[in-house]
Design a protein around this motif. Structure first.
Motif, PDB file in Angstrom:
ATOM      1  N   PRO A 297       4.451   1.493   4.580  1.00 44.89           N
ATOM      2  CA  PRO A 297       4.195   1.225   2.743  1.00 44.89           C
ATOM      3  C   PRO A 297       5.376   2.070   2.517  1.00 44.89           C
ATOM      4  CG  PRO A 297       3.656   3.425   3.986  1.00 44.89           C
ATOM      5  CD  PRO A 297       4.362   2.949   5.587  1.00 44.89           C
ATOM      6  N   ALA A 298       4.645   1.104   0.857  1.00 41.37           N
ATOM      7  CA  ALA A 298       5.845   1.843  -0.327  1.00 41.37           C
ATOM      8  C   ALA A 298       6.446   2.899   0.039  1.00 41.37           C
ATOM      9  CB  ALA A 298       4.461   0.833  -1.412  1.00 41.37           C
ATOM     10  N   GLU A 299       5.593   3.911  -0.253  1.00 42.43           N
ATOM     11  CA  GLU A 299       4.959   5.338  -0.403  1.00 42.43           C
ATOM     12  C   GLU A 299       4.072   6.233   0.366  1.00 42.43           C
ATOM     13  OE1 GLU A 299       5.988   8.040  -4.405  1.00 42.43           O
ATOM     14  OE2 GLU A 299       4.257   6.342  -4.640  1.00 42.43           O
ATOM     15  N   ILE A 300       4.972   7.417   0.845  1.00 47.66           N
ATOM     16  CA  ILE A 300       3.718   8.602   1.623  1.00 47.66           C
ATOM     17  C   ILE A 300       4.694   9.773   0.844  1.00 47.66           C
ATOM     18  CG2 ILE A 300       3.522   9.906   3.434  1.00 47.66           C
ATOM     19  CD1 ILE A 300       4.918   7.642   5.006  1.00 47.66           C
ATOM     20  N   VAL A 301       3.214  10.281   0.179  1.00 46.22           N
ATOM     21  CA  VAL A 301       2.953  11.845   0.072  1.00 46.22           C
ATOM     22  C   VAL A 301       2.338  12.775  -0.027  1.00 46.22           C
ATOM     23  CG1 VAL A 301       1.850  13.113  -2.680  1.00 46.22           C
ATOM     24  CG2 VAL A 301       3.167  10.575  -3.057  1.00 46.22           C
ATOM     25  N   VAL A 302       2.981  13.734   0.714  1.00 46.54           N
ATOM     26  CA  VAL A 302       1.950  14.616   1.478  1.00 46.54           C
ATOM     27  C   VAL A 302       1.647  15.574   0.644  1.00 46.54           C
ATOM     28  CG1 VAL A 302       2.434  16.020   3.981  1.00 46.54           C
ATOM     29  CG2 VAL A 302       3.905  14.348   3.579  1.00 46.54           C
ATOM     30  N   VAL A 303       0.577  16.418   0.760  1.00 48.00           N
ATOM     31  CA  VAL A 303      -0.336  16.910  -0.352  1.00 48.00           C
ATOM     32  C   VAL A 303       0.221  18.327   1.016  1.00 48.00           C
ATOM     33  CG1 VAL A 303      -1.837  18.149  -1.774  1.00 48.00           C
ATOM     34  CG2 VAL A 303      -1.693  15.169  -1.423  1.00 48.00           C
ATOM     35  N   THR A 304       0.746  19.407   0.106  1.00 45.53           N
ATOM     36  CA  THR A 304       1.019  20.890   0.929  1.00 45.53           C
ATOM     37  C   THR A 304      -0.086  21.361   0.269  1.00 45.53           C
ATOM     38  OG1 THR A 304       2.721  21.868  -0.071  1.00 45.53           O
ATOM     39  CG2 THR A 304       2.913  20.129   1.642  1.00 45.53           C
ATOM     40  N   GLY A 305      -0.947  23.069   1.025  1.00 45.01           N
ATOM     41  CA  GLY A 305      -0.968  23.684   0.382  1.00 45.01           C
ATOM     42  C   GLY A 305      -0.580  25.313   1.297  1.00 45.01           C
ATOM     43  N   TYR A 306      -1.788  25.000   2.128  1.00 46.65           N
ATOM     44  CA  TYR A 306      -1.875  26.405   3.097  1.00 46.65           C
ATOM     45  C   TYR A 306      -0.037  26.468   4.574  1.00 46.65           C
ATOM     46  CZ  TYR A 306      -2.818  29.753   7.158  1.00 46.65           C
ATOM     47  OH  TYR A 306      -2.706  30.294   8.470  1.00 46.65           O
ATOM     48  N   LYS A 307       0.569  27.031   4.483  1.00 49.10           N
ATOM     49  CA  LYS A 307       1.427  26.750   4.915  1.00 49.10           C
ATOM     50  C   LYS A 307       2.539  26.023   4.973  1.00 49.10           C
ATOM     51  CE  LYS A 307       0.702  30.649   8.783  1.00 49.10           C
ATOM     52  NZ  LYS A 307       0.385  30.608  10.182  1.00 49.10           N
TER      53      LYS A 307
ATOM     54  N   PHE B 286       0.919  -1.435   0.162  1.00 54.03           N
ATOM     55  CA  PHE B 286       0.040  -0.065  -0.339  1.00 54.03           C
ATOM     56  C   PHE B 286       0.929   1.467   0.391  1.00 54.03           C
ATOM     57  CE2 PHE B 286       0.924   0.081   4.599  1.00 54.03           C
ATOM     58  CZ  PHE B 286       0.544   1.879   4.955  1.00 54.03           C
ATOM     59  N   SER B 287       0.315   2.374  -0.045  1.00 58.02           N
ATOM     60  CA  SER B 287       1.090   3.651  -0.485  1.00 58.02           C
ATOM     61  C   SER B 287       0.253   4.372  -0.207  1.00 58.02           C
ATOM     62  CB  SER B 287       1.305   4.025  -1.606  1.00 58.02           C
ATOM     63  OG  SER B 287       2.338   3.443  -2.558  1.00 58.02           O
ATOM     64  N   ALA B 288       0.373   5.186   0.701  1.00 63.53           N
ATOM     65  CA  ALA B 288      -0.809   6.465   1.325  1.00 63.53           C
ATOM     66  C   ALA B 288      -0.194   7.499   1.199  1.00 63.53           C
ATOM     67  CB  ALA B 288      -0.327   6.049   2.845  1.00 63.53           C
ATOM     68  N   VAL B 289      -1.736   8.592   0.843  1.00 65.40           N
ATOM     69  CA  VAL B 289      -1.489   9.868   0.768  1.00 65.40           C
ATOM     70  C   VAL B 289      -2.351  10.925   1.816  1.00 65.40           C
ATOM     71  CG1 VAL B 289      -3.022  11.805  -0.864  1.00 65.40           C
ATOM     72  CG2 VAL B 289      -2.334   9.907  -1.680  1.00 65.40           C
ATOM     73  N   VAL B 290      -1.211  11.451   2.446  1.00 65.91           N
ATOM     74  CA  VAL B 290      -1.324  12.542   3.398  1.00 65.91           C
ATOM     75  C   VAL B 290      -1.735  13.529   3.479  1.00 65.91           C
ATOM     76  CG1 VAL B 290      -1.037  13.240   5.998  1.00 65.91           C
ATOM     77  CG2 VAL B 290       0.197  10.954   5.287  1.00 65.91           C
TER      78      VAL B 290
END
Length: 224
Positions: A59-69, A18-22
Motif C-alpha cells: 500500500p501507499a500508506e497505512i493508517v492504524v486507528v487506535t482507541g482502547y489501549k 491503494f492506501s489502507a485504514v486498519v
C-alpha cells in the motif's frame, strides 16, 4: 459491452495505487477481559501479524486507528511502516474509526481499503487479490468480498468516496451497503474463508490457533 468482455478489458488496466485504514480501536468487549489485538498469534501480537501482512501487499500508506489501549497497540506495531490516528470517539462505533482513518490519509491513491486488525489469517497475497479484483471489476466503485453467502472484509472503495465516508454519508462497513447502493457495490466471490474469519471471542481465538497449528504441522510434514 458484456460483463465478461468488460471484465477482461478492465483486467488489463494497471493496478491502482491503494492506501489502507486498519481499525484497531475497539474495546474487545467479547474477549472476556483480554485485548484481542495483543494476544499472541504465532509468536507476535495479533495486530502486528495483520499489519505486517498488509504492508507486504504494497500500500501507499497505512493508517492504524487506535482507541482502547491505544498506547499498547502502538507499541505492538513499533518499527512497521504505519502512521497512527487516535479516535477519541471509538466507543461510539466502528464508523467513527473508519471516518477518522480515512480523514488521516495523506498519500495520493485511487483506492482505499478498510481492514480489520483481527483478521490474522489474511496474508499479503489476499490483500493484493482484492486490489486486483477491484481493478478488474466490471462495474461499481465499492468492492465487498463474499464467501459462500457470508460477507467478508476488507472492503475496498474508490478514493473519490473519501469525503462522503469522512462525513458519514457513506459507510463502507455497513451491512446494508449492498441493499442501499446496489449500483455501486460489486460483490466479489472469494475462494476461501479467510476473508470472513475474525477474532472476537476466546472461542474464535482458540479455533484460529488450532487452524494455524494444523497448517504448520502440514507444512512441516511436507518438508520432512
Amino acid at each position: 459491452m458484456s460483463d465478461t468482455h468488460a471484465w477482461k478489458v478492465a483486467a488489463r488496466r494497471e493496478a491502482p495505487t491503494f492506501s489502507a485504514v486498519v481499525l484497531a480501536a475497539g474495546l474487545s468487549s467479547r474477549m472476556q477481559g483480554q485485548h484481542k489485538l495483543l494476544l499472541p498469534v504465532e509468536g507476535q501480537p495479533a495486530v502486528r501479524r495483520t499489519v505486517s501482512a498488509l504492508a507486504g501487499a504494497g500500500p501507499a500508506e497505512i493508517v492504524v486507528v487506535t482507541g482502547y489501549k491505544g498506547r499498547a497497540v502502538m507499541e505492538a506495531l513499533d518499527g512497521l511502516p504505519v502512521t497512527f490516528q487516535s479516535n477519541p470517539r471509538y466507543e461510539e462505533g466502528q464508523m467513527t474509526s473508519v471516518a477518522a482513518g480515512v480523514a488521516a490519509l495523506t498519500a495520493p491513491c485511487n483506492v482505499v481499503m478498510v481492514c480489520l486488525a483481527d483478521q490474522v489469517l489474511l496474508d499479503a497475497a489476499d490483500y493484493r487479490e482484492l486490489i486486483d479484483a477491484f481493478t478488474a471489476m466490471p462495474r461499481g466503485s465499492i468492492l465487498v468480498p463474499f464467501f459462500k453467502g457470508q460477507r467478508g472484509n476488507p472492503v475496498a472503495f474508490s478514493a473519490s468516496y473519501a469525503a462522503e465516508v469522512v462525513s458519514g454519508h457513506v459507510n463502507p462497513g455497513c451491512r446494508k451497503l449492498i441493499a442501499e447502493h446496489p449500483e455501486e457495490v460489486f460483490v466479489y466471490e472469494v475462494a476461501h474463508d479467510r476473508f470472513t474469519v475474525d477474532m472476537d471471542t476466546p472461542e474464535d481465538y482458540a479455533r484460529i490457533q488450532e487452524r494455524l497449528s494444523d497448517a504448520s504441522e502440514c507444512a512441516r510434514r511436507a518438508l520432512s
